[in-house]
Design a protein around this motif. Structure first.
Motif, PDB file in Angstrom:
ATOM      1  N   ARG A  22       0.854  -1.190   0.000  1.00  0.00           N
ATOM      2  CA  ARG A  22       0.000   0.000   0.000  1.00  0.00           C
ATOM      3  C   ARG A  22       0.885   1.233   0.000  1.00  0.00           C
ATOM      4  O   ARG A  22       2.010   1.197   0.502  1.00  0.00           O
ATOM      5  CB  ARG A  22      -0.895   0.018   1.256  1.00  0.00           C
ATOM      6  N   ILE A  23       0.375   2.355  -0.534  1.00  0.00           N
ATOM      7  CA  ILE A  23       1.163   3.576  -0.498  1.00  0.00           C
ATOM      8  C   ILE A  23       1.264   4.059   0.945  1.00  0.00           C
ATOM      9  O   ILE A  23       0.367   3.827   1.754  1.00  0.00           O
ATOM     10  CB  ILE A  23       0.563   4.690  -1.406  1.00  0.00           C
ATOM     11  N   THR A  24       2.392   4.683   1.267  1.00  0.00           N
ATOM     12  CA  THR A  24       2.610   5.211   2.615  1.00  0.00           C
ATOM     13  C   THR A  24       2.585   6.728   2.550  1.00  0.00           C
ATOM     14  O   THR A  24       3.310   7.329   1.755  1.00  0.00           O
ATOM     15  CB  THR A  24       3.983   4.752   3.151  1.00  0.00           C
ATOM     16  N   ILE A  25       1.740   7.340   3.365  1.00  0.00           N
ATOM     17  CA  ILE A  25       1.633   8.797   3.392  1.00  0.00           C
ATOM     18  C   ILE A  25       2.075   9.286   4.769  1.00  0.00           C
ATOM     19  O   ILE A  25       1.536   8.867   5.789  1.00  0.00           O
ATOM     20  CB  ILE A  25       0.171   9.246   3.119  1.00  0.00           C
ATOM     21  N   HIS A  26       3.101  10.155   4.793  1.00  0.00           N
ATOM     22  CA  HIS A  26       3.609  10.654   6.072  1.00  0.00           C
ATOM     23  C   HIS A  26       2.848  11.884   6.537  1.00  0.00           C
ATOM     24  O   HIS A  26       2.605  12.075   7.712  1.00  0.00           O
ATOM     25  CB  HIS A  26       5.101  10.975   5.948  1.00  0.00           C
ATOM     26  N   ARG A  27       2.530  12.759   5.590  1.00  0.00           N
ATOM     27  CA  ARG A  27       1.826  13.996   5.943  1.00  0.00           C
ATOM     28  C   ARG A  27       0.543  14.052   5.140  1.00  0.00           C
ATOM     29  O   ARG A  27       0.582  14.026   3.911  1.00  0.00           O
ATOM     30  CB  ARG A  27       2.677  15.212   5.557  1.00  0.00           C
ATOM     31  N   ARG A  28      -0.581  14.108   5.844  1.00  0.00           N
ATOM     32  CA  ARG A  28      -1.833  14.245   5.122  1.00  0.00           C
ATOM     33  C   ARG A  28      -2.754  15.180   5.877  1.00  0.00           C
ATOM     34  O   ARG A  28      -2.488  15.517   7.028  1.00  0.00           O
ATOM     35  CB  ARG A  28      -2.488  12.882   4.893  1.00  0.00           C
ATOM     36  N   THR A  29      -3.824  15.596   5.225  1.00  0.00           N
ATOM     37  CA  THR A  29      -4.780  16.511   5.838  1.00  0.00           C
ATOM     38  C   THR A  29      -5.375  15.881   7.105  1.00  0.00           C
ATOM     39  O   THR A  29      -5.470  14.657   7.217  1.00  0.00           O
ATOM     40  CB  THR A  29      -5.891  16.854   4.819  1.00  0.00           C
ATOM     41  N   ALA A  30      -5.756  16.730   8.060  1.00  0.00           N
ATOM     42  CA  ALA A  30      -6.319  16.227   9.317  1.00  0.00           C
ATOM     43  C   ALA A  30      -7.748  15.735   9.100  1.00  0.00           C
ATOM     44  O   ALA A  30      -8.425  16.159   8.174  1.00  0.00           O
ATOM     45  CB  ALA A  30      -6.323  17.337  10.364  1.00  0.00           C
ATOM     46  N   ARG A  31      -8.175  14.829   9.971  1.00  0.00           N
ATOM     47  CA  ARG A  31      -9.568  14.362   9.936  1.00  0.00           C
ATOM     48  C   ARG A  31     -10.435  15.397  10.652  1.00  0.00           C
ATOM     49  O   ARG A  31     -10.120  15.779  11.775  1.00  0.00           O
ATOM     50  CB  ARG A  31      -9.657  13.000  10.645  1.00  0.00           C
ATOM     51  N   TRP A  32     -11.527  15.836  10.020  1.00  0.00           N
ATOM     52  CA  TRP A  32     -12.351  16.880  10.628  1.00  0.00           C
ATOM     53  C   TRP A  32     -13.514  16.327  11.431  1.00  0.00           C
ATOM     54  O   TRP A  32     -14.124  17.041  12.207  1.00  0.00           O
ATOM     55  CB  TRP A  32     -12.888  17.829   9.541  1.00  0.00           C
ATOM     56  N   ASP A  33     -13.904  15.088  11.167  1.00  0.00           N
ATOM     57  CA  ASP A  33     -15.107  14.589  11.852  1.00  0.00           C
ATOM     58  C   ASP A  33     -15.041  13.086  12.063  1.00  0.00           C
ATOM     59  O   ASP A  33     -14.215  12.393  11.464  1.00  0.00           O
ATOM     60  CB  ASP A  33     -16.365  14.919  11.035  1.00  0.00           C
ATOM     61  N   THR A  34     -15.918  12.603  12.933  1.00  0.00           N
ATOM     62  CA  THR A  34     -15.989  11.162  13.185  1.00  0.00           C
ATOM     63  C   THR A  34     -17.364  10.624  12.790  1.00  0.00           C
ATOM     64  O   THR A  34     -17.783   9.574  13.243  1.00  0.00           O
ATOM     65  CB  THR A  34     -15.730  10.854  14.671  1.00  0.00           C
ATOM     66  N   GLU A  35     -18.083  11.392  11.964  1.00  0.00           N
ATOM     67  CA  GLU A  35     -19.406  10.977  11.482  1.00  0.00           C
ATOM     68  C   GLU A  35     -19.278   9.701  10.642  1.00  0.00           C
ATOM     69  O   GLU A  35     -18.214   9.428  10.089  1.00  0.00           O
ATOM     70  CB  GLU A  35     -19.999  12.074  10.584  1.00  0.00           C
ATOM     71  N   PHE A  43      11.898  12.840  -2.738  1.00  0.00           N
ATOM     72  CA  PHE A  43      11.513  14.195  -3.117  1.00  0.00           C
ATOM     73  C   PHE A  43      10.136  14.198  -3.778  1.00  0.00           C
ATOM     74  O   PHE A  43       9.265  14.990  -3.437  1.00  0.00           O
ATOM     75  CB  PHE A  43      12.563  14.802  -4.062  1.00  0.00           C
ATOM     76  N   ARG A  44       9.938  13.264  -4.718  1.00  0.00           N
ATOM     77  CA  ARG A  44       8.632  13.183  -5.384  1.00  0.00           C
ATOM     78  C   ARG A  44       7.528  12.836  -4.395  1.00  0.00           C
ATOM     79  O   ARG A  44       6.420  13.341  -4.491  1.00  0.00           O
ATOM     80  CB  ARG A  44       8.681  12.144  -6.497  1.00  0.00           C
ATOM     81  N   GLN A  45       7.859  11.957  -3.456  1.00  0.00           N
ATOM     82  CA  GLN A  45       6.865  11.587  -2.446  1.00  0.00           C
ATOM     83  C   GLN A  45       6.439  12.817  -1.648  1.00  0.00           C
ATOM     84  O   GLN A  45       5.244  13.018  -1.407  1.00  0.00           O
ATOM     85  CB  GLN A  45       7.446  10.518  -1.503  1.00  0.00           C
ATOM     86  N   SER A  46       7.408  13.644  -1.278  1.00  0.00           N
ATOM     87  CA  SER A  46       7.040  14.814  -0.475  1.00  0.00           C
ATOM     88  C   SER A  46       6.250  15.807  -1.322  1.00  0.00           C
ATOM     89  O   SER A  46       5.313  16.444  -0.853  1.00  0.00           O
ATOM     90  CB  SER A  46       8.285  15.428   0.174  1.00  0.00           C
ATOM     91  N   LEU A  47       6.593  15.890  -2.618  1.00  0.00           N
ATOM     92  CA  LEU A  47       5.834  16.755  -3.536  1.00  0.00           C
ATOM     93  C   LEU A  47       4.392  16.252  -3.658  1.00  0.00           C
ATOM     94  O   LEU A  47       3.421  17.025  -3.631  1.00  0.00           O
ATOM     95  CB  LEU A  47       6.512  16.718  -4.908  1.00  0.00           C
ATOM     96  N   PHE A  48       4.263  14.938  -3.776  1.00  0.00           N
ATOM     97  CA  PHE A  48       2.957  14.287  -3.897  1.00  0.00           C
ATOM     98  C   PHE A  48       2.097  14.582  -2.665  1.00  0.00           C
ATOM     99  O   PHE A  48       0.928  14.954  -2.769  1.00  0.00           O
ATOM    100  CB  PHE A  48       3.193  12.774  -4.047  1.00  0.00           C
ATOM    101  N   GLU A  49       2.703  14.467  -1.490  1.00  0.00           N
ATOM    102  CA  GLU A  49       1.958  14.700  -0.253  1.00  0.00           C
ATOM    103  C   GLU A  49       1.561  16.159  -0.114  1.00  0.00           C
ATOM    104  O   GLU A  49       0.437  16.479   0.272  1.00  0.00           O
ATOM    105  CB  GLU A  49       2.785  14.235   0.953  1.00  0.00           C
ATOM    106  N   ARG A  50       2.478  17.065  -0.444  1.00  0.00           N
ATOM    107  CA  ARG A  50       2.182  18.504  -0.390  1.00  0.00           C
ATOM    108  C   ARG A  50       1.043  18.849  -1.349  1.00  0.00           C
ATOM    109  O   ARG A  50       0.146  19.611  -1.017  1.00  0.00           O
ATOM    110  CB  ARG A  50       3.416  19.328  -0.771  1.00  0.00           C
TER     111      ARG A  50
END
Lengths: 77, 287
Positions: free
Chosen positions: B7-20, B241-248
């Protein structure tokens, strides 16, 4: 018919989505206002008068209130 | 091989806003289709699927010959499977079956395959689920364990719309991980399938004037959405580098996406679903 009206009225949007929708609608509105102001769409009164700050204010006013100015222009000619 | 290979590994991603509660329908924001080509690669990495597609005699569904039509029917399948009613799904199943009847290996085929093979269909459905889960979490943040379970359960129609049975889906999200790791062990790609997929990645099938400017972006997004095991099979390179670009990039996209109302984010899928219903009413071909 009634069902679709109810569905429409019960539609929920987040505040963020409302802000985004407003921004999306504002883009064409402001573009029309800028064009209206640039071509001097108001031929009756010189609505962009004054100097310095008051001139900037009337330009901004003309961009924002183009629908009102449009109505008054049409009514007065 | 560890879980991070599959599976792809994401180090930095947007925060979760809800638990609905969530469903797979929440994952149909148009940005998700950025992972489309990667998903095709994942699906075709299984030899039975790869050769089934590459050798297919159904020209009307050939991605390289009728790319726009193939894109429409594929996205319509997802819209019908996730958003459609059971009548929509039955109509689409019937149409797909008609095309699938022609897809079976011949005496000269290097691998045995049949488009009605439920294991192969399960693999394709699993790839679609993985694609939706990855893109959804990039756009909306990591799901809670409970949300993951709801999302997973609601995605089963990705398979059951065709011949996959509910019993074929591992019962829990955790068990799906086991299925996925084991199924990834059956990935094998030879030059024939790889060349076909490279043609797709190089946009050989559409007008070069249209395709050329998008080629670097498509490659970047596609390789970014491929887990290491698929990158290796394709022989493509990726870097930190590409991974960090992808995450940004996806942090930015996710932020903008929060402000888009649902009729813009998901309008396309509803239009495609409406088109399916219109075709059914007028008795026109679905695929």
């Amino acid at each position: 018919m009634l069902t679709s009206v109810r569905k429409l009225l019960a539609f929920e949007m987040t505040i963020a989505e409302w802000i985004g929708t407003a921004a999306i609608l504002a883009v064409p509105y402001v573009i029309v206002g800028m064009v209206w102001t640039a071509v001097g769409g108001d031929p009756v009164g010189d609505h962009i008068g004054g100097q310095g700050q008051s001139r900037i204010l009337s330009i901004l006013g003309s961009i924002v209130s183009w629908p009102v100015l449009l109505v008054s222009t049409v009514c007065m000619t | 091989m560890t879980a991070t290979d599959f599976r792809i590994t994401i180090h930095r991603r947007t925060a979760r806003w809800d638990t609905e509660p969530v469903t797979a329908a929440d994952a149909l924001d148009f940005w998700s289709f950025a992972a489309g080509a990667a998903n095709v690669i994942m699906q075709l990495s299984r030899p039975g699927v790869g050769y089934g597609v590459v050798e297919s005699k159904v020209d009307s569904g050939n991605l390289l010959k009728h790319p726009w039509k193939r894109a429409r029917t594929t996205f319509q399948y997802i819209a019908v499977a996730v958003l459609g009613t059971s009548e929509d799904r039955a109509a689409f199943r019937e149409a797909v079956n008609t095309a699938h009847r022609h897809v079976k290996s011949g005496p000269d085929s290097p691998v045995r395959y049949n488009a009605f093979d439920r294991d192969l269909q399960m693999w394709v459905a699993a790839c679609l689920f993985v694609g939706l889960e990855d893109t959804y979490q990039l756009l909306r943040g990591q799901m809670t364990a409970e949300q993951s379970e709801q999302f997973y359960r609601s995605a089963w129609t990705l398979g059951t719309t065709l011949q996959v049975g509910e019993d074929q889906w591992p019962p829990t999200r955790a068990e799906f991980d086991e299925y996925w790791a084991q199924a990834c062990g059956r990935i094998a790609m030879d030059d024939r399938v790889r060349d076909y997929l490279l043609d797709l990645l190089n946009l050989r099938m559409i007008n070069p004037v249209l395709g050329l400017p998008f080629r670097p972006l498509l490659k970047f997004l596609t390789v970014g959405f491929l887990a290491p095991v698929f990158r290796d099979a394709m022989g493509v390179q990726w870097s930190d580098f590409r991974q960090s670009l992808f995450e940004r990039l996806f942090q930015l996209v996710a932020f903008a996406n929060r402000f888009l109302p649902v009729f813009i984010r998901q309008g396309g899928s509803y239009v495609l679903l409406a088109d399916v219903r219109r075709r059914v009413r007028r008795q026109r071909a679905l695929v």
